[in-house]
Design a protein around this motif. Structure first.
Motif, PDB file in Angstrom:
ATOM      1  N   TYR A 174       6.757   2.708  -8.128  1.00 55.97           N
ATOM      2  CA  TYR A 174       5.644   3.863  -7.787  1.00 55.97           C
ATOM      3  C   TYR A 174       4.258   2.941  -8.110  1.00 55.97           C
ATOM      4  O   TYR A 174       3.392   3.036  -7.339  1.00 55.97           O
ATOM      5  CB  TYR A 174       5.646   4.788  -8.553  1.00 55.97           C
ATOM      6  CG  TYR A 174       4.805   5.968  -8.291  1.00 55.97           C
ATOM      7  CD1 TYR A 174       4.874   6.757  -7.200  1.00 55.97           C
ATOM      8  CD2 TYR A 174       3.536   5.789  -9.131  1.00 55.97           C
ATOM      9  CE1 TYR A 174       3.811   7.458  -6.888  1.00 55.97           C
ATOM     10  CE2 TYR A 174       2.423   6.841  -8.512  1.00 55.97           C
ATOM     11  CZ  TYR A 174       2.604   7.775  -7.601  1.00 55.97           C
ATOM     12  OH  TYR A 174       1.693   8.665  -7.171  1.00 55.97           O
ATOM     13  N   PHE A 206       3.637   0.509  -5.176  1.00 60.73           N
ATOM     14  CA  PHE A 206       3.195   1.247  -3.947  1.00 60.73           C
ATOM     15  C   PHE A 206       1.846   1.474  -3.988  1.00 60.73           C
ATOM     16  O   PHE A 206       1.157   1.737  -2.797  1.00 60.73           O
ATOM     17  CB  PHE A 206       4.221   2.098  -3.598  1.00 60.73           C
ATOM     18  CG  PHE A 206       5.622   1.512  -3.113  1.00 60.73           C
ATOM     19  CD1 PHE A 206       5.668   0.228  -2.357  1.00 60.73           C
ATOM     20  CD2 PHE A 206       6.738   1.972  -3.593  1.00 60.73           C
ATOM     21  CE1 PHE A 206       6.600  -0.346  -1.935  1.00 60.73           C
ATOM     22  CE2 PHE A 206       7.931   1.194  -3.357  1.00 60.73           C
ATOM     23  CZ  PHE A 206       8.054   0.207  -2.641  1.00 60.73           C
ATOM     24  N   ASN A 207       1.552   2.230  -5.086  1.00 62.75           N
ATOM     25  CA  ASN A 207       0.323   2.739  -5.471  1.00 62.75           C
ATOM     26  C   ASN A 207      -0.895   2.083  -5.587  1.00 62.75           C
ATOM     27  O   ASN A 207      -2.023   2.147  -4.894  1.00 62.75           O
ATOM     28  CB  ASN A 207       0.405   3.866  -6.707  1.00 62.75           C
ATOM     29  CG  ASN A 207      -1.119   4.597  -6.982  1.00 62.75           C
ATOM     30  OD1 ASN A 207      -1.310   5.460  -5.970  1.00 62.75           O
ATOM     31  ND2 ASN A 207      -1.704   4.599  -8.056  1.00 62.75           N
ATOM     32  N   TRP A 231       0.090   2.728  -0.668  1.00 63.47           N
ATOM     33  CA  TRP A 231       1.037   3.038   0.419  1.00 63.47           C
ATOM     34  C   TRP A 231       1.596   4.575  -0.028  1.00 63.47           C
ATOM     35  O   TRP A 231       2.272   5.052   0.595  1.00 63.47           O
ATOM     36  CB  TRP A 231       2.364   2.415   0.219  1.00 63.47           C
ATOM     37  CG  TRP A 231       2.074   0.948   0.703  1.00 63.47           C
ATOM     38  CD1 TRP A 231       0.773   0.501   1.245  1.00 63.47           C
ATOM     39  CD2 TRP A 231       2.982  -0.120   1.174  1.00 63.47           C
ATOM     40  NE1 TRP A 231       1.063  -0.679   1.895  1.00 63.47           N
ATOM     41  CE2 TRP A 231       2.406  -1.197   1.849  1.00 63.47           C
ATOM     42  CE3 TRP A 231       4.272  -0.249   0.946  1.00 63.47           C
ATOM     43  CZ2 TRP A 231       2.974  -2.365   2.206  1.00 63.47           C
ATOM     44  CZ3 TRP A 231       4.975  -1.463   1.133  1.00 63.47           C
ATOM     45  CH2 TRP A 231       4.210  -2.438   1.808  1.00 63.47           C
ATOM     46  N   THR A 232       1.155   5.104  -1.118  1.00 61.50           N
ATOM     47  CA  THR A 232       1.573   6.452  -1.422  1.00 61.50           C
ATOM     48  C   THR A 232       1.239   7.365  -0.115  1.00 61.50           C
ATOM     49  O   THR A 232      -0.106   7.198   0.446  1.00 61.50           O
ATOM     50  CB  THR A 232       1.132   6.881  -2.826  1.00 61.50           C
ATOM     51  OG1 THR A 232      -0.398   6.870  -3.036  1.00 61.50           O
ATOM     52  CG2 THR A 232       1.608   6.043  -3.939  1.00 61.50           C
ATOM     53  N   ASN A 233       1.787   8.552  -0.120  1.00 60.89           N
ATOM     54  CA  ASN A 233       1.569   9.524   0.959  1.00 60.89           C
ATOM     55  C   ASN A 233       1.611   8.970   2.214  1.00 60.89           C
ATOM     56  O   ASN A 233       0.835   9.375   3.260  1.00 60.89           O
ATOM     57  CB  ASN A 233       0.042  10.350   0.579  1.00 60.89           C
ATOM     58  CG  ASN A 233       0.001  11.634   1.365  1.00 60.89           C
ATOM     59  OD1 ASN A 233       1.103  12.243   1.723  1.00 60.89           O
ATOM     60  ND2 ASN A 233      -1.227  11.853   1.834  1.00 60.89           N
ATOM     61  N   PRO A 288       6.646   3.533   1.509  1.00 58.71           N
ATOM     62  CA  PRO A 288       7.635   3.218   0.564  1.00 58.71           C
ATOM     63  C   PRO A 288       8.994   3.419   0.876  1.00 58.71           C
ATOM     64  O   PRO A 288       9.825   2.859   0.106  1.00 58.71           O
ATOM     65  CB  PRO A 288       7.040   3.878  -0.488  1.00 58.71           C
ATOM     66  CG  PRO A 288       5.600   4.379  -0.156  1.00 58.71           C
ATOM     67  CD  PRO A 288       5.614   4.404   1.266  1.00 58.71           C
ATOM     68  N   LEU A 292       8.630  11.870  -4.386  1.00 65.15           N
ATOM     69  CA  LEU A 292       7.775  11.213  -5.054  1.00 65.15           C
ATOM     70  C   LEU A 292       6.363  10.629  -4.346  1.00 65.15           C
ATOM     71  O   LEU A 292       5.564  10.530  -5.053  1.00 65.15           O
ATOM     72  CB  LEU A 292       8.577   9.974  -5.729  1.00 65.15           C
ATOM     73  CG  LEU A 292       8.014   9.313  -6.894  1.00 65.15           C
ATOM     74  CD1 LEU A 292       7.578   9.831  -8.104  1.00 65.15           C
ATOM     75  CD2 LEU A 292       8.893   8.100  -6.998  1.00 65.15           C
ATOM     76  N   TYR A 293       6.702  10.173  -3.228  1.00 69.18           N
ATOM     77  CA  TYR A 293       5.727   9.657  -2.342  1.00 69.18           C
ATOM     78  C   TYR A 293       5.079  10.264  -1.481  1.00 69.18           C
ATOM     79  O   TYR A 293       3.908   9.725  -0.937  1.00 69.18           O
ATOM     80  CB  TYR A 293       6.213   8.486  -1.494  1.00 69.18           C
ATOM     81  CG  TYR A 293       6.742   7.161  -2.663  1.00 69.18           C
ATOM     82  CD1 TYR A 293       5.901   6.638  -3.467  1.00 69.18           C
ATOM     83  CD2 TYR A 293       8.223   7.123  -2.740  1.00 69.18           C
ATOM     84  CE1 TYR A 293       6.480   5.617  -4.229  1.00 69.18           C
ATOM     85  CE2 TYR A 293       9.039   5.998  -3.673  1.00 69.18           C
ATOM     86  CZ  TYR A 293       7.924   5.343  -4.277  1.00 69.18           C
ATOM     87  OH  TYR A 293       8.272   4.452  -5.275  1.00 69.18           O
ATOM     88  N   ASN A 321       2.852  13.356  -0.395  1.00 70.44           N
ATOM     89  CA  ASN A 321       1.940  14.511  -0.673  1.00 70.44           C
ATOM     90  C   ASN A 321       1.515  15.611   0.428  1.00 70.44           C
ATOM     91  O   ASN A 321       1.136  16.872  -0.108  1.00 70.44           O
ATOM     92  CB  ASN A 321       0.931  14.127  -1.863  1.00 70.44           C
ATOM     93  CG  ASN A 321       1.484  13.229  -2.809  1.00 70.44           C
ATOM     94  OD1 ASN A 321       2.400  13.575  -3.296  1.00 70.44           O
ATOM     95  ND2 ASN A 321       0.631  12.040  -2.962  1.00 70.44           N
TER      96      ASN A 321
END
Length: 286
Positions: free
Chosen positions: A135, A138-139, A143-145, A149, A224-225, A227
């Motif tokens: 995480y 990727f954050n 790449w989050t949301n 990922p 987790l990824y 949102n």
């Protein structure tokens, strides 16, 4: 002296008892699923008051209510997102795992036994151990949301199970086929594409089926990824029926849960024979 043969006593047949026990066990295990499907056609007030899995009448209002969800985002979006992630994961696993498996099965390189053992060791590594480092990476990449990922790592052969599956299959292919191709002028890449890959079809089909089922059913990684509600998958969409107070629209949730089972059921129904053949021909049987 004449002796008369004693009549043979017929041994009791207990097969019917065995079959009856198996049928009873099957009904007992299938009852929750049948009750959920039947409850999806019942009005909200009859779901928990009537334990009969067969509804008195077919009411499709739960399916209409559940599909639209009432939040502006329907399950059409969730299904498209799920299939998009599954397609990317399948392509990534087929590409990277087949190349890694060919290298381990046919190419001699330094530290090959050690690397192969380390690769198999990742099968025993709990997923929760690497969640936080992944995480953070990727954050940092921003790449989050997004779907990245959940898709991009598949192109780097992160699923050791599929690598081992294909390694076992490739080891069963005669080396003479590749040697004959190299005599005819093929290099390593051409040998892999023209000889190994077509013969690897059963293992590739098995990888495709397992990747689809595992990715489609994944909840934790997607939670987790992702949102943004418009990027939710089917697994996350089902969570929308449960509000913060713990109350739930049970009829709509059961209806959408029933529909969510259909892709996995269809995949397993139509590819069951190929799935069994793929496992049986990779050296994992026995």
């Amino acid at each position: 002296m004449v002796t008369t043969a004693r009549p043979r006593t017929k041994k009791p047949n207990y097969h019917w008892m065995l079959h009856a026990g198996l049928i009873a066990g099957a009904v007992l295990m299938l009852y929750p699923l049948l009750w959920m499907i039947g409850s999806s056609f019942k009005p909200e007030g009859q779901i928990f008051s009537d334990l009969n899995p067969i509804p008195q009448s077919l009411d499709f209002s739960n399916y209409i209510k559940g599909w639209t969800l009432g939040t502006g985002v329907s399950f059409t979006t969730f299904y498209l997102n799920s299939f998009m992630i599954c397609a990317g994961a399948i392509v990534g696993n087929l590409f990277s795992c087949s190349l890694a498996a060919y290298a381990f099965a046919r190419i001699n390189f330094k530290f090959k036994p050690v690397l192969f053992a380390l690769m198999l060791g990742t099968l025993m590594l709990p997923f929760h151990v690497i969640v936080v480092p992944q995480y953070i990476i990727f954050n940092t990449l921003g790449w989050t949301n997004s779907f990245l990922p959940l898709i991009v790592p598949k192109f780097f052969a992160v699923d050791a199970f599929f690598i081992f599956l294909m390694v076992q299959f490739i080891r069963g292919i005669p080396v003479e086929l590749e040697q004959a191709a190299m005599v005819d002028g093929c290099n390593r890449g051409q040998t892999f594409l023209l000889i190994i890959l077509p013969l690897l079809t059963p293992a590739l089909v098995t990888t495709t089926i397992f990747t689809f089922i595992w990715t489609y059913n994944d909840f934790f990684g997607q939670l987790l990824y992702l949102n943004n509600e418009r990027k939710y998958t089917v697994a996350l969409g089902l969570r929308q029926f449960l509000d913060a107070s713990g109350q739930s629209s049970w009829g709509a949730m059961f209806a959408m849960t029933t529909l969510s089972l259909l892709p996995v059921f269809v995949i397993f129904l139509f590819f069951q024979k190929r799935l069994v053949d793929g496992i049986a021909t990779t050296g994992l049987k026995g």
